[in-house]
Design a protein around this motif. Sequence first.
Motif, PDB file in Angstrom:
ATOM      1  N   ASN A   1     -27.268 -53.568  26.981  1.00  0.00           N
ATOM      2  CA  ASN A   1     -26.738 -53.748  28.289  1.00  0.00           C
ATOM      3  C   ASN A   1     -27.081 -52.529  28.974  1.00  0.00           C
ATOM      4  OD1 ASN A   1     -25.545 -54.113  30.748  1.00  0.00           O
ATOM      5  ND2 ASN A   1     -23.440 -54.210  29.705  1.00  0.00           N
ATOM      6  N   GLY A   2     -28.258 -52.710  29.904  1.00  0.00           N
ATOM      7  CA  GLY A   2     -28.877 -51.681  30.530  1.00  0.00           C
ATOM      8  C   GLY A   2     -29.528 -50.564  29.565  1.00  0.00           C
ATOM      9  N   ASN A   3     -28.872 -49.172  29.495  1.00  0.00           N
ATOM     10  CA  ASN A   3     -29.472 -48.311  28.426  1.00  0.00           C
ATOM     11  C   ASN A   3     -29.102 -48.337  27.251  1.00  0.00           C
ATOM     12  OD1 ASN A   3     -31.554 -47.597  30.509  1.00  0.00           O
ATOM     13  ND2 ASN A   3     -30.062 -45.942  31.260  1.00  0.00           N
ATOM     14  N   VAL A   4     -28.100 -48.968  26.821  1.00  0.00           N
ATOM     15  CA  VAL A   4     -27.146 -48.919  25.627  1.00  0.00           C
ATOM     16  C   VAL A   4     -27.292 -50.075  24.780  1.00  0.00           C
ATOM     17  CG1 VAL A   4     -24.702 -48.738  24.528  1.00  0.00           C
ATOM     18  CG2 VAL A   4     -25.220 -47.568  26.603  1.00  0.00           C
ATOM     19  N   THR A   5     -27.467 -50.083  23.459  1.00  0.00           N
ATOM     20  CA  THR A   5     -27.633 -51.376  22.703  1.00  0.00           C
ATOM     21  C   THR A   5     -26.627 -51.125  21.550  1.00  0.00           C
ATOM     22  OG1 THR A   5     -29.880 -51.453  23.011  1.00  0.00           O
ATOM     23  CG2 THR A   5     -29.032 -52.544  21.141  1.00  0.00           C
ATOM     24  N   ILE A   6     -25.872 -52.310  21.209  1.00  0.00           N
ATOM     25  CA  ILE A   6     -24.838 -52.291  19.966  1.00  0.00           C
ATOM     26  C   ILE A   6     -25.243 -53.058  19.259  1.00  0.00           C
ATOM     27  CG2 ILE A   6     -22.458 -52.531  19.701  1.00  0.00           C
ATOM     28  CD1 ILE A   6     -21.778 -51.626  22.312  1.00  0.00           C
ATOM     29  N   GLY A   7     -25.512 -52.701  18.004  1.00  0.00           N
ATOM     30  CA  GLY A   7     -25.653 -53.706  16.945  1.00  0.00           C
ATOM     31  C   GLY A   7     -25.489 -53.520  15.392  1.00  0.00           C
ATOM     32  N   ALA A   8     -26.325 -54.000  14.482  1.00  0.00           N
ATOM     33  CA  ALA A   8     -26.173 -53.690  13.075  1.00  0.00           C
ATOM     34  C   ALA A   8     -27.628 -53.802  12.670  1.00  0.00           C
ATOM     35  CB  ALA A   8     -25.271 -54.753  12.433  1.00  0.00           C
ATOM     36  N   ARG A   9     -27.915 -52.943  11.596  1.00  0.00           N
ATOM     37  CA  ARG A   9     -29.101 -52.823  10.820  1.00  0.00           C
ATOM     38  C   ARG A   9     -29.079 -53.081   9.472  1.00  0.00           C
ATOM     39  NH1 ARG A   9     -31.860 -47.136  11.283  1.00  0.00           N
ATOM     40  NH2 ARG A   9     -30.066 -46.028  10.361  1.00  0.00           N
ATOM     41  N   TYR A  10     -29.796 -53.676   8.826  1.00  0.00           N
ATOM     42  CA  TYR A  10     -29.820 -53.816   7.247  1.00  0.00           C
ATOM     43  C   TYR A  10     -31.066 -52.964   6.653  1.00  0.00           C
ATOM     44  CZ  TYR A  10     -29.350 -56.281   2.822  1.00  0.00           C
ATOM     45  OH  TYR A  10     -29.205 -56.332   1.410  1.00  0.00           O
ATOM     46  N   ASN A  11     -30.726 -52.390   5.707  1.00  0.00           N
ATOM     47  CA  ASN A  11     -32.010 -51.588   4.647  1.00  0.00           C
ATOM     48  C   ASN A  11     -32.441 -52.407   3.769  1.00  0.00           C
ATOM     49  OD1 ASN A  11     -33.605 -49.999   3.339  1.00  0.00           O
ATOM     50  ND2 ASN A  11     -32.044 -48.286   2.853  1.00  0.00           N
ATOM     51  N   VAL A  12     -33.549 -53.236   3.872  1.00  0.00           N
ATOM     52  CA  VAL A  12     -34.212 -54.089   3.017  1.00  0.00           C
ATOM     53  C   VAL A  12     -34.436 -53.363   1.739  1.00  0.00           C
ATOM     54  CG1 VAL A  12     -34.767 -56.038   4.722  1.00  0.00           C
ATOM     55  CG2 VAL A  12     -36.424 -54.033   4.050  1.00  0.00           C
ATOM     56  N   LEU A  13     -34.776 -52.084   1.566  1.00  0.00           N
ATOM     57  CA  LEU A  13     -35.140 -51.413   0.451  1.00  0.00           C
ATOM     58  C   LEU A  13     -33.970 -50.805  -0.241  1.00  0.00           C
ATOM     59  CD1 LEU A  13     -38.164 -49.433   1.910  1.00  0.00           C
ATOM     60  CD2 LEU A  13     -38.097 -51.710   0.663  1.00  0.00           C
ATOM     61  N   TYR A  14     -32.652 -50.993   0.297  1.00  0.00           N
ATOM     62  CA  TYR A  14     -31.700 -50.398  -0.399  1.00  0.00           C
ATOM     63  C   TYR A  14     -31.365 -50.989  -2.048  1.00  0.00           C
ATOM     64  CZ  TYR A  14     -26.630 -49.914  -1.324  1.00  0.00           C
ATOM     65  OH  TYR A  14     -25.387 -49.236  -1.898  1.00  0.00           O
ATOM     66  N   LYS A  15     -31.078 -49.971  -2.772  1.00  0.00           N
ATOM     67  CA  LYS A  15     -30.489 -50.185  -4.109  1.00  0.00           C
ATOM     68  C   LYS A  15     -29.226 -49.453  -4.446  1.00  0.00           C
ATOM     69  CE  LYS A  15     -35.598 -50.317  -5.556  1.00  0.00           C
ATOM     70  NZ  LYS A  15     -36.407 -49.385  -6.335  1.00  0.00           N
ATOM     71  N   GLU A  16     -28.417 -50.116  -4.995  1.00  0.00           N
ATOM     72  CA  GLU A  16     -27.178 -49.764  -5.212  1.00  0.00           C
ATOM     73  C   GLU A  16     -27.046 -48.445  -6.099  1.00  0.00           C
ATOM     74  OE1 GLU A  16     -22.768 -51.622  -6.427  1.00  0.00           O
ATOM     75  OE2 GLU A  16     -24.343 -52.889  -6.117  1.00  0.00           O
ATOM     76  N   ASP A  17     -26.168 -47.637  -5.685  1.00  0.00           N
ATOM     77  CA  ASP A  17     -26.066 -46.332  -6.532  1.00  0.00           C
ATOM     78  C   ASP A  17     -27.397 -45.434  -6.500  1.00  0.00           C
ATOM     79  OD1 ASP A  17     -23.426 -46.850  -7.189  1.00  0.00           O
ATOM     80  OD2 ASP A  17     -23.910 -48.097  -8.881  1.00  0.00           O
ATOM     81  N   GLN A  18     -28.335 -45.839  -5.529  1.00  0.00           N
ATOM     82  CA  GLN A  18     -29.397 -45.093  -5.578  1.00  0.00           C
ATOM     83  C   GLN A  18     -29.801 -44.771  -3.884  1.00  0.00           C
ATOM     84  OE1 GLN A  18     -32.907 -46.857  -7.329  1.00  0.00           O
ATOM     85  NE2 GLN A  18     -31.955 -46.854  -9.270  1.00  0.00           N
ATOM     86  N   GLY A  19     -30.274 -43.427  -3.804  1.00  0.00           N
ATOM     87  CA  GLY A  19     -30.460 -43.257  -2.291  1.00  0.00           C
ATOM     88  C   GLY A  19     -29.459 -42.487  -1.678  1.00  0.00           C
ATOM     89  N   ALA A  20     -29.799 -42.546  -0.350  1.00  0.00           N
ATOM     90  CA  ALA A  20     -28.939 -41.601   0.567  1.00  0.00           C
ATOM     91  C   ALA A  20     -27.628 -42.364   1.191  1.00  0.00           C
ATOM     92  CB  ALA A  20     -29.541 -41.229   1.784  1.00  0.00           C
ATOM     93  N   TYR A  21     -27.655 -43.754   1.093  1.00  0.00           N
ATOM     94  CA  TYR A  21     -26.553 -44.500   2.033  1.00  0.00           C
ATOM     95  C   TYR A  21     -25.850 -45.250   0.795  1.00  0.00           C
ATOM     96  CZ  TYR A  21     -29.529 -43.592   6.032  1.00  0.00           C
ATOM     97  OH  TYR A  21     -30.117 -42.983   6.876  1.00  0.00           O
ATOM     98  N   SER A  22     -24.506 -45.405   1.097  1.00  0.00           N
ATOM     99  CA  SER A  22     -23.575 -46.250   0.233  1.00  0.00           C
ATOM    100  C   SER A  22     -23.597 -47.531   0.567  1.00  0.00           C
ATOM    101  CB  SER A  22     -22.340 -45.688   0.387  1.00  0.00           C
ATOM    102  OG  SER A  22     -21.863 -45.656   1.711  1.00  0.00           O
ATOM    103  N   ASP A  23     -24.313 -48.043   1.448  1.00  0.00           N
ATOM    104  CA  ASP A  23     -24.318 -49.419   1.686  1.00  0.00           C
ATOM    105  C   ASP A  23     -25.468 -49.900   2.510  1.00  0.00           C
ATOM    106  OD1 ASP A  23     -23.545 -52.378   2.179  1.00  0.00           O
ATOM    107  OD2 ASP A  23     -21.717 -51.614   3.345  1.00  0.00           O
ATOM    108  N   ALA A  24     -26.118 -50.995   2.370  1.00  0.00           N
ATOM    109  CA  ALA A  24     -27.373 -51.415   2.949  1.00  0.00           C
ATOM    110  C   ALA A  24     -26.880 -52.013   4.347  1.00  0.00           C
ATOM    111  CB  ALA A  24     -27.927 -52.676   2.375  1.00  0.00           C
ATOM    112  N   PHE A  25     -25.859 -52.070   4.737  1.00  0.00           N
ATOM    113  CA  PHE A  25     -25.491 -52.723   6.056  1.00  0.00           C
ATOM    114  C   PHE A  25     -25.104 -51.826   6.901  1.00  0.00           C
ATOM    115  CE2 PHE A  25     -22.454 -54.793   8.941  1.00  0.00           C
ATOM    116  CZ  PHE A  25     -23.293 -55.509   9.833  1.00  0.00           C
ATOM    117  N   MET A  26     -25.564 -51.446   8.116  1.00  0.00           N
ATOM    118  CA  MET A  26     -25.038 -50.342   9.009  1.00  0.00           C
ATOM    119  C   MET A  26     -24.950 -50.756  10.286  1.00  0.00           C
ATOM    120  SD  MET A  26     -27.601 -47.378   7.437  1.00  0.00           S
ATOM    121  CE  MET A  26     -26.699 -45.954   7.517  1.00  0.00           C
TER     122      MET A  26
END
Length: 182
Positions: free
Chosen positions: A150-175
């Motif tokens: 809506n105009g200059n703002v976007t609200i949504g979700a993204r998914y990390n397709v390279l996510y591996k549980e218990d590895q990396g910087a993020y605790s979940d693939a969905f953000m």
Amino acid sequence: MSKKRTSTLLNAVLIALFVFFSANLSAQYQKQSTESKSDFWQNVQFGGGLGLSFGNNYTDISVSPSAIYNVNEYFSVGLGAQYTYVKQKNLYNSNLYGGSIISLFNPLPEIQLSAELEQLRVNVKGIGNNSGYENNFWNTGLFLGAGYRNGNVTIGARYNVLYKEDQGAYSDAFMPFVRFYF
């Protein structure tokens, strides 16, 4: 008129025409290059996000500026930077920093699809009882997302397709995300 005079006059006219057309073409070329420079910056948007999260034992501060170039009304490409500080009381503190390549596609004005390749350096250091712990590594993420724009703002979700549980910087693939561009 003599042949010599005619030849000299013809040469003078040809030289004058050559100079006139060269100057005219040069002026048009300079005018176009000036216009194209200003057109580039008219298609650039700056934005990004800020994140703050505080709790009794937890602090998370994030800054992520970015810039995109609107190729046309449907497609944009750009670059982003990110810095995040995270601290868990008596366990660890970490610094995450890096960059990303962003592409946005708007099939409809209200719908935005995105792909973002992110590379982060993660530095984790234990504190308190974990003071000897240290972990430094690179984290790569490939996020595919969708959002409502809506105009200059976007609200949504993204998914990390390279996510591996218990590895990396993020605790979940969905953000979830909120994206601003001005």
